[in-house]
Design a protein around this motif. Structure first.
Motif, short mmCIF file in Angstrom:
data_model
loop_
_atom_site.label_atom_id
_atom_site.label_comp_id
_atom_site.label_asym_id
_atom_site.label_seq_id
_atom_site.Cartn_x
_atom_site.Cartn_y
_atom_site.Cartn_z
N PRO A 34 40.52 36.39 49.88
CA PRO A 34 39.70 35.20 50.12
C PRO A 34 38.45 35.17 49.24
N GLU A 35 37.98 36.35 48.85
CA GLU A 35 36.72 36.44 48.09
C GLU A 35 36.85 36.00 46.64
N THR A 36 38.08 36.00 46.10
CA THR A 36 38.27 35.59 44.71
C THR A 36 39.15 34.34 44.67
N PRO A 37 38.63 33.22 44.17
CA PRO A 37 39.40 31.98 44.13
C PRO A 37 40.73 32.16 43.40
N LEU A 38 41.78 31.58 43.93
CA LEU A 38 43.10 31.69 43.33
C LEU A 38 43.22 30.77 42.12
N ASN A 39 43.46 31.37 40.96
CA ASN A 39 43.75 30.61 39.74
C ASN A 39 45.26 30.53 39.62
N LYS A 40 45.81 29.36 39.85
CA LYS A 40 47.26 29.19 39.94
C LYS A 40 47.98 29.64 38.67
N MET A 77 32.33 42.95 45.73
CA MET A 77 33.10 42.68 44.51
C MET A 77 33.47 43.96 43.77
N GLU A 78 32.73 45.03 43.99
CA GLU A 78 33.08 46.30 43.33
C GLU A 78 34.36 46.90 43.91
N PHE A 79 34.85 46.35 45.01
CA PHE A 79 36.10 46.81 45.61
C PHE A 79 37.32 46.09 45.03
N ILE A 80 37.08 45.02 44.28
CA ILE A 80 38.17 44.21 43.72
C ILE A 80 38.20 44.42 42.21
N ASP A 81 39.39 44.69 41.67
CA ASP A 81 39.46 45.02 40.24
C ASP A 81 39.20 43.80 39.36
N ASP A 127 40.79 41.90 37.28
CA ASP A 127 41.62 40.69 37.21
C ASP A 127 41.70 39.96 38.55
N GLY A 128 41.06 40.54 39.60
CA GLY A 128 40.99 39.87 40.89
C GLY A 128 42.21 40.03 41.76
N PHE A 129 43.18 40.85 41.34
CA PHE A 129 44.44 40.97 42.07
C PHE A 129 44.73 42.38 42.58
N GLY A 130 43.73 43.24 42.63
CA GLY A 130 43.97 44.60 43.09
C GLY A 130 42.69 45.25 43.58
N ILE A 131 42.81 46.47 44.09
CA ILE A 131 41.63 47.19 44.59
C ILE A 131 41.21 48.26 43.58
N THR A 132 39.95 48.63 43.63
CA THR A 132 39.40 49.64 42.73
C THR A 132 39.46 51.02 43.39
N SER A 133 39.14 52.04 42.62
CA SER A 133 39.11 53.40 43.15
C SER A 133 38.02 53.54 44.21
N VAL A 134 36.92 52.81 44.04
CA VAL A 134 35.84 52.84 45.03
C VAL A 134 36.32 52.30 46.37
N CYS A 135 37.10 51.24 46.31
CA CYS A 135 37.67 50.65 47.51
C CYS A 135 38.63 51.64 48.18
N ARG A 136 39.45 52.27 47.37
CA ARG A 136 40.41 53.24 47.90
C ARG A 136 39.69 54.40 48.60
N GLU A 137 38.60 54.86 48.01
CA GLU A 137 37.84 55.95 48.62
C GLU A 137 37.26 55.55 49.97
N TYR A 138 36.90 54.28 50.09
CA TYR A 138 36.39 53.78 51.37
C TYR A 138 37.51 53.65 52.40
N LEU A 139 38.66 53.13 52.00
CA LEU A 139 39.73 52.81 52.93
C LEU A 139 40.56 54.00 53.39
N GLU A 140 40.86 54.90 52.48
CA GLU A 140 41.83 55.96 52.79
C GLU A 140 41.49 56.79 54.03
N PRO A 141 40.24 57.20 54.24
CA PRO A 141 39.95 58.00 55.43
C PRO A 141 40.21 57.26 56.74
N LEU A 142 40.15 55.93 56.70
CA LEU A 142 40.26 55.15 57.93
C LEU A 142 41.69 55.07 58.46
#
Length: 421
Positions: free
Chosen positions: A218-224, A366-370, A372-387
């Motif tokens: 939702p945070e990154t507008p979809l470019n069709k 935004m630092e969690f979104i790579d 091109d706007g279609f994937g997650i970054t390593s920072v995001c992964r580090e946050y999510l994985e422990p949960l």
């Protein structure tokens, strides 16, 4: 002076672990008999207080309450009901105070999201004005993970685990059949304004080329055009394309990719859904690929069979802390989760003022979104994985999980009038 009772209510969309918080509130309150009398639970959330429909949890056995720890859904009933502002309807707040006063309730534990924290704050403020002060403590809960201040929200970790596992499993299916069958699979996940759940599905990818190949936030507008080009490139290179899309996906003008005009609750929310078929139709028209889609819907928030152990532990911890905060004299605060380190993952319980949480919405940084706007970054992964770490399976009987079954005995009403909601 008689010992005050406590009122506990569940609010909004339920989770796989909200009952673990309920279990903690009731079990912990029973350890403070000199300060807290009975714990009454709202039948269908805050509506139970407005209608004076209070469930006497003292009528439930220790075993039944303990079984809540492993039971999904809202054991006492929840609701989507937004109390208006004081100016719009002071009568609703006064009704709550009157019910609490009639039943000698001095503690209010509200288990919900940011709107619920706002309600708890207002009840605390109005009760002071009315000369019947009530200790109000918030307990965080939401699979959307969008509460401010707290590191994460109980309920999210288990939904995240379910989505990551489901994405990984479904991707193996698609990969097996892509040569002469399905080329594109789209999974639609919850998330009206925040893409935390969509991001969690990205944990299924361990290296370049792994699915999901595209995440729509939702945070990154979809470019069709950009989206369709990436689908084509992925199918050409990998043989298939797995997409995870948030229900709240939007275009650059702010319009939803798919939403109805139907208003579904008192919060003014419009019915979302249909993003997956909308994207599939778009892909079929442009590329002609055969597709399948799935809508995770309630499955993602009720999957107790694959709950995250960390999530279960945190859900219990915030409920326990809420009672401990109340008996030590704290008021108008919410128990929160503090992240102390990622590797190894360490966390503790803290507290925040309700006014810091009420009506705020935490979106994906935004630092969690790579790029091109279609994937997650390593920072995001580090946050999510422990949960999503660890498994905490419920007991099984004849191949199916065993969940709590409560008697839900209602307290006798003391007020003669009814209240329409």
């Amino acid at each position: 002076m008689s010992i005050k009772h406590a009122f506990y209510a569940q609010s909004g969309g339920v989770t796989a672990v909200i009952n673990a918080s309920a279990c903690a509130v009731i079990e912990t309150a029973r350890r403070y008999p000199d300060q807290i009398g009975k714990v009454y639970a709202g039948h269908n959330g805050i509506l139970g207080a407005l209608r004076e429909e209070l469930i006497d949890t003292s009528q439930e056995s220790h075993e039944a309450i303990g079984a809540l720890h492993r039971t999904p859904g809202g054991a006492f009933g929840s609701c989507r009901y937004k109390l208006k502002s004081f100016e719009e309807s002071e009568a609703e707040y006064r009704r709550l105070i009157e019910v609490f006063q009639a039943h000698n309730i001095g503690y209010f534990f509200y288990n919900g999201g940011n709107d619920s924290m706002d309600t708890a704050l207002k009840v605390s403020q109005l009760s002071e004005k009315m000369g019947y002060p009530i200790t109000c403590i918030g307990i965080p809960k939401t699979i959307d993970n969008d509460l401010a201040v707290t590191d994460n929200c109980p309920g999210f970790g288990s939904a995240a685990k379910y989505l990551a596992v489901s994405t990984k499993e479904a991707s193996h299916d698609i990969a097996s059949m892509c040569d002469n069958s399905t080329k594109v699979f789209v999974m639609e996940v919850m998330g009206r304004h925040a893409g935390w759940l969509a991001a969690a599905a990205g944990l299924a990818a361990r290296q370049n080329g792994d699915p999901p190949h595209i995440i729509v936030f939702p945070e990154t507008p979809l470019n069709k055009e950009k989206f369709l080009a990436k689908v084509k490139k992925t199918v050409d290179e990998e043989g298939y394309c797995v997409i995870v899309a948030s229900e709240g996906a939007k275009y650059a003008d702010g319009s939803f990719v798919s939403a109805s005009t139907t208003v579904i609750d008192s919060f003014g929310h419009h019915q979302l859904g249909g993003v997956a078929p909308a994207l599939c139709t778009m892909i079929k028209r442009e590329h002609g690929f055969k597709y399948h889609y799935a809508v995770a819907d309630y499955l993602q928030r009720s999957a107790r069979h694959i709950a995250s152990r960390v999530d279960v532990e945190q859900a219990y911890a915030v409920g326990k802390a809420a009672v401990e905060l109340a008996v030590t004299g704290k008021n108008a605060v919410m128990s929160s989760i503090i992240r102390e380190s990622n590797a190894p993952y360490r966390w503790s319980i803290g507290e925040v003022q309700l006014e810091e949480v009420a009506n705020y919405e935490k979106k994906m940084p935004m630092e969690f979104i790579d790029d091109d706007g279609f994937g997650i970054t390593s920072v995001c992964r580090e946050y999510l994985e422990p949960l999503i770490e660890g498994e905490e399976y419920p007991p099984y009987l004849n191949g199916l999980p065993r969940f709590a079954k409560l008697k839900k005995v209602l307290v006798e009403k003391k007020l003669n009038d009814s209240f329409d909601v």
